[in-house]
Motif scaffolding. Structure first.
Motif, mmCIF file in Angstrom:
data_model
loop_
_atom_site.group_PDB
_atom_site.id
_atom_site.type_symbol
_atom_site.label_atom_id
_atom_site.label_comp_id
_atom_site.label_asym_id
_atom_site.label_seq_id
_atom_site.Cartn_x
_atom_site.Cartn_y
_atom_site.Cartn_z
ATOM 1 N N LYS A 19 -114.861 15.521 57.969
ATOM 2 C CA LYS A 19 -113.686 14.957 58.625
ATOM 3 C C LYS A 19 -113.731 13.424 58.625
ATOM 4 O O LYS A 19 -112.752 12.760 58.317
ATOM 5 N N ALA A 20 -114.893 12.927 58.972
ATOM 6 C CA ALA A 20 -115.054 11.467 59.009
ATOM 7 C C ALA A 20 -114.788 10.864 57.627
ATOM 8 O O ALA A 20 -114.119 9.849 57.503
ATOM 9 N N ASN A 21 -115.281 11.529 56.612
ATOM 10 C CA ASN A 21 -115.068 11.034 55.263
ATOM 11 C C ASN A 21 -113.589 11.057 54.882
ATOM 12 O O ASN A 21 -113.104 10.161 54.213
ATOM 13 N N LYS A 22 -112.922 12.051 55.331
ATOM 14 C CA LYS A 22 -111.498 12.161 55.042
ATOM 15 C C LYS A 22 -110.744 10.960 55.630
ATOM 16 O O LYS A 22 -109.940 10.324 54.972
ATOM 17 N N ASP A 23 -111.064 10.658 56.862
ATOM 18 C CA ASP A 23 -110.416 9.530 57.510
ATOM 19 C C ASP A 23 -110.682 8.240 56.750
ATOM 20 O O ASP A 23 -109.831 7.381 56.642
ATOM 21 N N LEU A 24 -111.890 8.141 56.242
ATOM 22 C CA LEU A 24 -112.266 6.898 55.597
ATOM 23 C C LEU A 24 -111.647 6.757 54.221
ATOM 24 O O LEU A 24 -111.180 5.683 53.846
ATOM 25 N N PHE A 38 -109.026 7.686 53.231
ATOM 26 C CA PHE A 38 -107.626 7.336 53.408
ATOM 27 C C PHE A 38 -107.406 5.821 53.382
ATOM 28 O O PHE A 38 -106.339 5.330 53.047
ATOM 29 N N ASP A 39 -108.440 5.096 53.702
ATOM 30 C CA ASP A 39 -108.312 3.640 53.763
ATOM 31 C C ASP A 39 -107.989 3.012 52.423
ATOM 32 O O ASP A 39 -107.501 1.895 52.367
ATOM 33 N N PHE A 40 -108.272 3.719 51.358
ATOM 34 C CA PHE A 40 -107.950 3.149 50.065
ATOM 35 C C PHE A 40 -106.450 3.259 49.797
ATOM 36 O O PHE A 40 -105.853 2.369 49.205
ATOM 37 N N ASP A 41 -105.851 4.327 50.288
ATOM 38 C CA ASP A 41 -104.394 4.412 50.239
ATOM 39 C C ASP A 41 -103.803 3.293 51.080
ATOM 40 O O ASP A 41 -102.828 2.652 50.706
ATOM 41 N N PHE A 42 -104.448 3.107 52.217
ATOM 42 C CA PHE A 42 -103.988 2.068 53.147
ATOM 43 C C PHE A 42 -104.000 0.695 52.480
ATOM 44 O O PHE A 42 -103.003 -0.024 52.509
ATOM 45 N N LEU A 43 -105.112 0.369 51.866
ATOM 46 C CA LEU A 43 -105.219 -0.928 51.197
ATOM 47 C C LEU A 43 -104.144 -1.070 50.133
ATOM 48 O O LEU A 43 -103.657 -2.161 49.860
ATOM 49 N N LEU A 86 -113.254 4.398 43.261
ATOM 50 C CA LEU A 86 -113.316 4.988 44.596
ATOM 51 C C LEU A 86 -112.031 5.711 44.962
ATOM 52 O O LEU A 86 -112.041 6.687 45.712
ATOM 53 N N GLN A 87 -110.946 5.218 44.445
ATOM 54 C CA GLN A 87 -109.673 5.874 44.731
ATOM 55 C C GLN A 87 -109.598 7.239 44.079
ATOM 56 O O GLN A 87 -109.052 8.172 44.634
ATOM 57 N N LYS A 140 -121.543 -4.876 47.247
ATOM 58 C CA LYS A 140 -121.402 -6.061 48.087
ATOM 59 C C LYS A 140 -119.921 -6.383 48.295
ATOM 60 O O LYS A 140 -119.465 -6.586 49.416
ATOM 61 N N ASP A 141 -119.192 -6.380 47.205
ATOM 62 C CA ASP A 141 -117.762 -6.673 47.305
ATOM 63 C C ASP A 141 -117.061 -5.669 48.203
ATOM 64 O O ASP A 141 -116.155 -6.012 48.941
ATOM 65 N N LEU A 142 -117.507 -4.441 48.113
ATOM 66 C CA LEU A 142 -116.825 -3.396 48.839
ATOM 67 C C LEU A 142 -117.147 -3.423 50.331
ATOM 68 O O LEU A 142 -116.269 -3.271 51.178
ATOM 69 N N SER A 143 -118.409 -3.635 50.642
ATOM 70 C CA SER A 143 -118.807 -3.620 52.047
ATOM 71 C C SER A 143 -118.096 -4.741 52.784
ATOM 72 O O SER A 143 -117.857 -4.668 53.975
ATOM 73 N N PHE A 144 -117.735 -5.753 52.047
ATOM 74 C CA PHE A 144 -116.994 -6.867 52.631
ATOM 75 C C PHE A 144 -115.663 -6.410 53.205
ATOM 76 O O PHE A 144 -115.122 -7.031 54.107
ATOM 77 N N ASP A 145 -115.171 -5.318 52.694
ATOM 78 C CA ASP A 145 -113.870 -4.822 53.144
ATOM 79 C C ASP A 145 -113.853 -4.433 54.606
ATOM 80 O O ASP A 145 -112.795 -4.361 55.214
#
Lengths: 105, 105
Positions: free
Chosen positions: A5-10, A12-17, A102-103, B8-13
């Motif tokens: 679940k936690a991974n799912k939420d996270l 999603f942040d790439f869609d967000f970006l 990652l996306q 490194k670039d990613l963790s910066f996010d």
DNA sequence: TTGCAATTGTAAATTATTTACAATTATTGA
DNA sequence: TCAATAATTGTAAATAATTTACAATTGCAA
């Protein structure tokens, strides 16, 4: 709470970006670069905004903002604006590559 | 390109998300929620903005935006606004936990 | 000290947001 | 069905933020 679940939420942040589009005031707050300077860099062709019609407010996406931050890093180190812009091009390619990987995942 | 560099670039996010503060127009674009509705939810106390002085433009951080997206998800499913807000509280706690773990790393 | 790079200042016009008052559209229980 | 409440939407006037354009200033290297 499950790890899945936690991974799912996270993830999603790439869609967000991807959807993230902000005005010049916000970019200035986020990056610490004055709005006046952002416009100057844009005039010089170092960076670009998403705005289509002129007169409308400028809009920047994550990539634009990232680029500004990288340029700022380099100019702070002592590089000229043009040299910084040149160097950043290569780093940007790396970042895009990383993000697209990652996306897909 | 080294893998370490990409990381490194990613963790910066995560620092980036921390600094991310945007206006109501951007939030509307990002989430698809009309500005009018965002203000209504705020009036009702469902969400909150970072703005200190009144009259000044509203500012939202990542957490705020995330919350709106979650609420929208649930109301779209058929939950009432209040019920959605209640449910989201718990999910928000999970997300914060996840983010703080990743920031520390 | 000259020339160029880089940044900064600012006025007037325009765009975006705020507040406040109100109207409209579901939804639900009697 | 109807009345009450939830949820959303409309909008005018005032204010905040941004745009463009013209210009001045600062820093630095030849």
């Amino acid at each position: 709470m499950g790890k899945a679940k936690a991974n799912k939420d996270l993830s999603f942040d790439f869609d967000f970006l991807d959807k993230l589009v902000v005005g010049i005031g916000e970019v200035s707050q986020i990056t610490g670069i004055p709005t006046r300077q952002i416009r100057y860099w844009e005039d010089k062709g170092i960076i670009s905004s998403l705005t289509e019609e002129e007169g409308k407010n400028r809009r920047y996406n994550y990539e634009n903002i990232k680029k500004m931050l990288l340029i700022k890093e380099l100019t702070d180190e002592g590089y000229t604006l043009d040299a910084s812009a040149e160097k950043v091009k290569k780093r940007m390619e790396m970042i895009e590559e990383t993000l697209s990987k990652l996306q897909k995942k």
